[in-house]
Design a protein around this motif. Structure first.
Motif, PDB file in Angstrom:
ATOM      1  N   LYS A 125      -8.831  17.056  -5.874  1.00 55.08           N
ATOM      2  CA  LYS A 125     -10.067  16.460  -5.362  1.00 55.08           C
ATOM      3  C   LYS A 125      -9.932  15.850  -3.964  1.00 55.08           C
ATOM      4  CE  LYS A 125     -14.103  13.832  -6.589  1.00 55.08           C
ATOM      5  NZ  LYS A 125     -14.242  13.077  -5.357  1.00 55.08           N
TER       6      LYS A 125
ATOM      7  N   VAL B 246      -3.527   7.563   4.171  1.00 51.58           N
ATOM      8  CA  VAL B 246      -2.260   7.631   3.429  1.00 51.58           C
ATOM      9  C   VAL B 246      -2.110   6.512   2.422  1.00 51.58           C
ATOM     10  CG1 VAL B 246      -0.852   8.968   4.987  1.00 51.58           C
ATOM     11  CG2 VAL B 246      -1.043   6.526   5.312  1.00 51.58           C
ATOM     12  N   SER B 247      -2.956   5.477   2.518  1.00 54.94           N
ATOM     13  CA  SER B 247      -2.857   4.455   1.488  1.00 54.94           C
ATOM     14  C   SER B 247      -3.629   4.894   0.249  1.00 54.94           C
ATOM     15  CB  SER B 247      -3.380   3.111   2.006  1.00 54.94           C
ATOM     16  OG  SER B 247      -4.757   3.184   2.235  1.00 54.94           O
ATOM     17  N   THR B 248      -4.365   5.992   0.354  1.00 53.46           N
ATOM     18  CA  THR B 248      -5.179   6.455  -0.764  1.00 53.46           C
ATOM     19  C   THR B 248      -4.693   7.782  -1.326  1.00 53.46           C
ATOM     20  OG1 THR B 248      -7.005   5.515   0.480  1.00 53.46           O
ATOM     21  CG2 THR B 248      -7.568   6.744  -1.488  1.00 53.46           C
TER      22      THR B 248
ATOM     23  N   ARG C   8      -2.756   3.124  -6.769  1.00 50.18           N
ATOM     24  CA  ARG C   8      -3.276   2.748  -5.448  1.00 50.18           C
ATOM     25  C   ARG C   8      -4.774   2.973  -5.314  1.00 50.18           C
ATOM     26  NH1 ARG C   8      -0.271   5.548  -0.743  1.00 50.18           N
ATOM     27  NH2 ARG C   8      -0.504   7.359  -2.060  1.00 50.18           N
ATOM     28  N   LYS C   9      -5.276   3.912  -6.128  1.00 49.73           N
ATOM     29  CA  LYS C   9      -6.703   4.230  -6.023  1.00 49.73           C
ATOM     30  C   LYS C   9      -7.580   3.069  -6.454  1.00 49.73           C
ATOM     31  CE  LYS C   9      -6.456   8.833  -5.252  1.00 49.73           C
ATOM     32  NZ  LYS C   9      -7.213   9.857  -4.658  1.00 49.73           N
TER      33      LYS C   9
ATOM     34  N   HIS D 188     -11.691   8.076  -2.926  1.00 48.73           N
ATOM     35  CA  HIS D 188     -11.232   7.273  -4.062  1.00 48.73           C
ATOM     36  C   HIS D 188     -11.785   7.827  -5.372  1.00 48.73           C
ATOM     37  CE1 HIS D 188     -10.389   4.370  -0.835  1.00 48.73           C
ATOM     38  NE2 HIS D 188      -9.436   3.971  -1.645  1.00 48.73           N
TER      39      HIS D 188
ATOM     40  N   ARG E 104       4.122  11.149   6.991  1.00 48.43           N
ATOM     41  CA  ARG E 104       4.120   9.885   6.295  1.00 48.43           C
ATOM     42  C   ARG E 104       5.009   8.852   6.983  1.00 48.43           C
ATOM     43  NH1 ARG E 104       3.979   8.138   1.132  1.00 48.43           N
ATOM     44  NH2 ARG E 104       4.636   6.005   1.267  1.00 48.43           N
TER      45      ARG E 104
ATOM     46  N   MET F  95       0.813  -1.215   0.000  1.00 49.00           N
ATOM     47  CA  MET F  95       0.000   0.000   0.000  1.00 49.00           C
ATOM     48  C   MET F  95       0.848   1.268   0.000  1.00 49.00           C
ATOM     49  SD  MET F  95      -2.909  -1.170  -0.332  1.00 49.00           S
ATOM     50  CE  MET F  95      -3.704   0.422  -0.416  1.00 49.00           C
ATOM     51  N   SER F  96       2.179   1.108  -0.068  1.00 52.77           N
ATOM     52  CA  SER F  96       3.086   2.255  -0.056  1.00 52.77           C
ATOM     53  C   SER F  96       2.971   3.115   1.201  1.00 52.77           C
ATOM     54  CB  SER F  96       2.882   3.157  -1.275  1.00 52.77           C
ATOM     55  OG  SER F  96       3.319   2.501  -2.406  1.00 52.77           O
TER      56      SER F  96
END
Lengths: 305, 416
Positions: free
Chosen positions: B4, B227-229, A74-75, A103, B394, A52-53
């Motif tokens: 966005k 943060v994963s998005t 990732r989205k 998202h 992060r 997931m970075s």
């Protein structure tokens, strides 16, 4: 999107001098379910966080559909973190809309997705997530919160879903329902990576497994192949006496006493007949069966090596 | 960076903040407290309106008593004389009696004027208990005027003529600057000071909210999803602007209320300050206000990024609060001399610029160009800080239990 949903190539991650993930490689195919298995602290969550970075690998590469994992790709991933977390004072509906919009769904798309997935998560004899919409997250039970979070991970129609310990804290009804959901995802062509230490769940769901221990992959591949490779190495024995003469040696790798006998794990390449012969010398054999190993067996075998 | 997700996060942040009880309470309470702090002293002054005083005077000079015309001519609102001035013989016996009568509250005060008073001997006033200082100053001034008039007469001068000749005139200050309309400096000072104080209060308050909101994401574990998005920078911009606009909303409500009051009471001090602010150029004030807000909010967000609990964040906020306080005090001292080189130089330093440049521009010391230069500095600094904070955030995200050391933070900055 083309390419494999997940490819990990020789990924390593250190925390100080501790090696959390060590040279791990892993692939996940479209429309398959892969179980990331291992005892607590083996590096499952660290691996997932690198996918997931959230964490960046110290070496090696993570690619999602062929693209670097840290990018916009990732989205298209739905993620249920091990540490569940929702804004406690938001209402369920607002929270789901928020997650969907995060998202890149428009308000209208978000609304219809929330509607649709709330329907799909209605279990028999249970209140529908729809009936919680107006409630604040903090008023929900733990299981309900998890359901909300899971719905939140699926709203944007991800091509890849990553579930970190999805069964933790679920009762049997919700566990079974979650399995149904995962199967539906798979049938609709979504790749699923789930981490768990509940082997019986993995066994019922996964096409592929990757068993990690101390950050290293100790066993991986298609579940069926992994199992057949280990076939003829597990024996169930029942005698008229307690088979306490069975000790690990050049023939036997491990023995687990069960209620009415023993479950024996043979050494690589050992012949089961030799064990039978040994047993006959010591008493009457009531049952001697070469059994298919369970994932539990493989897990214990791999971890104890 | 993508707009966005910033918007989505900012909107959530905004709604969450505006819906809290504390927001509603503060929005209502602050104007009430401000109103009360103005109204109560005014009410007290009114309630304390002068009543008739009985003043006994023992005059050894025999001249002062008759010169206390100004005191005798004063009238109360109902037309009665404000002071009843009674003469007491200047004998030791009478003086001691008069002092006793003050103690018995028959006299409000007893004034003893010694023979040498015209030449500078002190006049003594006996009162019951500790007197109202303003009233005593008023009475003392009347005796001094009488004594001065006597001295002037002794020298053969006409007191009325002297008063006329030594009258002072109002000293109006009009600040001129090339390219700017002349303004009355006092009004501009008052307006800018009002803005500076408002800015200081809201920055302190909403800065703390920004820290809190960042720390809460970590304690509630929502951060992992976020943060994963989205990128940490997007997250930071979203949180800072969401909280920031909530603060501006609150300010907007307060300003609207004040505007309403000033329209309702066009002669009040509030209305006058308002007109002065309008005179100073509202757009410039707003621009500096908003940019200063975001600059400090990003610093406060940074505090949140390296902390894991609100208690810890409370302690670490101190350096940022101190920086803000320094800017505030610089503005307070700078207001006396906004043209000084020190103020001018400091008004380009990003952390002081929002307040100091607002001050200099407000009083007409700085041109539009100066303002623009310092504004660009503020915005660049904000962008750098927000990005750095995003990185720290992060890396620091999954850290639990301990606060990051400075070396760790620097390493994170390089690594992320």
């Amino acid at each position: 999107m083309n390419g494999l949903p997940i490819v990990l190539e020789n990924v390593s991650k250190f925390f100080g001098s501790t090696r959390a993930v060590d040279n791990l490689s892993l692939t996940l195919r479209t429309g398959s379910v892969c179980g990331l298995l291992g005892p607590n602290g083996s590096g499952k969550t660290t691996t997932i966080r690198m996918i997931m970075s959230i964490l960046l690998p110290d070496s090696g590469e993570v690619r999602l559909w062929g693209a670097p994992a840290a990018g916009a790709v990732r989205k298209h991933v739905g993620y249920l973190p091990e540490e569940r977390g929702l804004y406690a004072t938001m209402t369920v509906f607002d929270h789901l809309i928020f997650l969907a919009e995060l998202h890149d769904l428009s308000r209208r798309e978000a609304k219809s997705a929330v509607e649709e997935w709330s329907e799909r998560f209605t279990t028999n004899g249970e209140s529908s997530p729809k009936s919680w919409w107006g409630r604040r997250v903090q008023e929900l039970s733990k299981g309900q919160q998890q359901t909300v979070q899971l719905i939140g991970a699926l709203l944007h129609r991800p091509g890849l879903v990553i579930l970190d310990e999805p069964f933790s804290g679920l009762d049997p009804v919700h566990t079974s329902h979650l399995r149904t959901i995962v199967r539906h995802l798979k049938e609709s062509g979504i790749a699923v990576l789930l981490s768990t230490h509940r082997m019986e769940q993995a066994e019922r769901l996964c096409d592929d497994i990757c068993l990690i221990h101390h950050g290293r992959a100790v066993l991986s591949g298609a579940l069926r192949e992994v199992k057949s490779a280990a076939a003829s190495r597990f024996v169930e024995l029942r005698m008229d006496r307690v088979p306490d003469f069975l000790k690990p040696d050049e023939l036997i790798a491990g023995v687990e006493m069960v209620s009415d006998g023993a479950r024996i794990r043979l050494q690589q390449g050992a012949d089961a007949q030799m064990v039978l012969a040994r047993a006959i010398r010591r008493g009457r054999v009531l049952k001697f069966e070469i059994v298919e190993p369970s994932l539990d067996d493989l897990f214990i075998e791999a971890v104890s090596r | 960076m993508n707009g966005k997700p910033v918007l989505t996060i900012a909107r959530r942040e905004y709604i969450a903040r505006v819906r809290t009880k504390s927001f509603v309470v503060m929005t209502v309470l602050i104007p009430l407290i401000m109103g009360a702090s103005v109204a109560i002293p005014m009410f007290l002054v009114k309630a304390d309106s002068p009543r008739q005083r009985v003043l006994a005077v023992a005059d050894e000079t025999g001249l002062v008593f008759d010169s206390l015309r100004s005191l005798r001519e004063e009238r109360l609102a109902d037309g009665r004389p404000r002071y009843v001035v009674e003469r007491v013989p200047a004998t030791p016996r009478a003086v001691s009696d008069a002092r006793g009568l003050v103690e018995l509250e028959a006299y409000d005060a007893f004034v003893f004027v010694p023979a040498g008073a015209v030449d500078g001997l002190p006049v003594t006033c006996f009162t019951n208990g500790v007197p109202n200082s303003r009233e005593i100053d008023h009475i003392g001034a009347a005796f001094n005027r009488a004594l001065i008039a006597l001295r002037l007469a002794r020298e053969g001068l006409d007191p009325a003529r002297i008063t006329a000749l030594t009258r002072s005139v109002p000293f109006d200050v009009v600040a001129l600057k090339k390219g700017a309309a002349p303004k009355t400096a006092q009004a501009a000072f008052a307006a800018v000071m009002a803005m500076v104080i408002l800015m200081y209060i809201s920055l302190t308050m909403y800065g703390a909210f920004t820290t809190q909101s960042v720390v809460n994401d970590k304690t509630s574990r929502v951060v992992e999803i976020l943060v994963s998005t989205v990128s940490p920078t997007e997250l930071m911009y979203g949180k800072i602007s969401g909280t920031g606009f909530a603060g501006l909303t609150q300010l907007g409500i307060w300003v609207a209320v004040t505007l309403g009051v000033s329209i309702g009471m066009p002669e009040s001090a509030i209305a006058k300050t308002f007109h002065a602010v309008a005179d100073v150029s509202i757009p410039a004030l707003i621009v500096f206000f908003v940019s200063g807000f975001f600059l400090y909010a990003s610093l406060y967000a940074g505090v949140g990024a390296i902390c894991t609990t609100n208690e810890e964040a409370g302690q670490l906020q101190l350096p940022v609060s101190l920086l803000l306080m320094v800017a505030f005090f610089l503005a307070m001292s700078g207001v006396n001399d906004p043209g000084s080189t020190l103020t001018a130089v400091l008004s380009y330093v990003p952390f002081f610029a929002p307040i100091l440049m607002m001050l200099r521009f407000g009083v007409g010391e700085a041109s539009w160009f100066d303002a623009a230069v310092s504004l660009v500095g503020i915005m660049l600094t904000t962008a750098i800080i927000a990005t750095a904070v995003g990185r720290i955030f992060r890396v620091g995200i999954l850290m639990t239990g301990k606060r990051a050391s400075l070396t760790e933070v620097i390493r994170w900055l390089r690594k992320a």
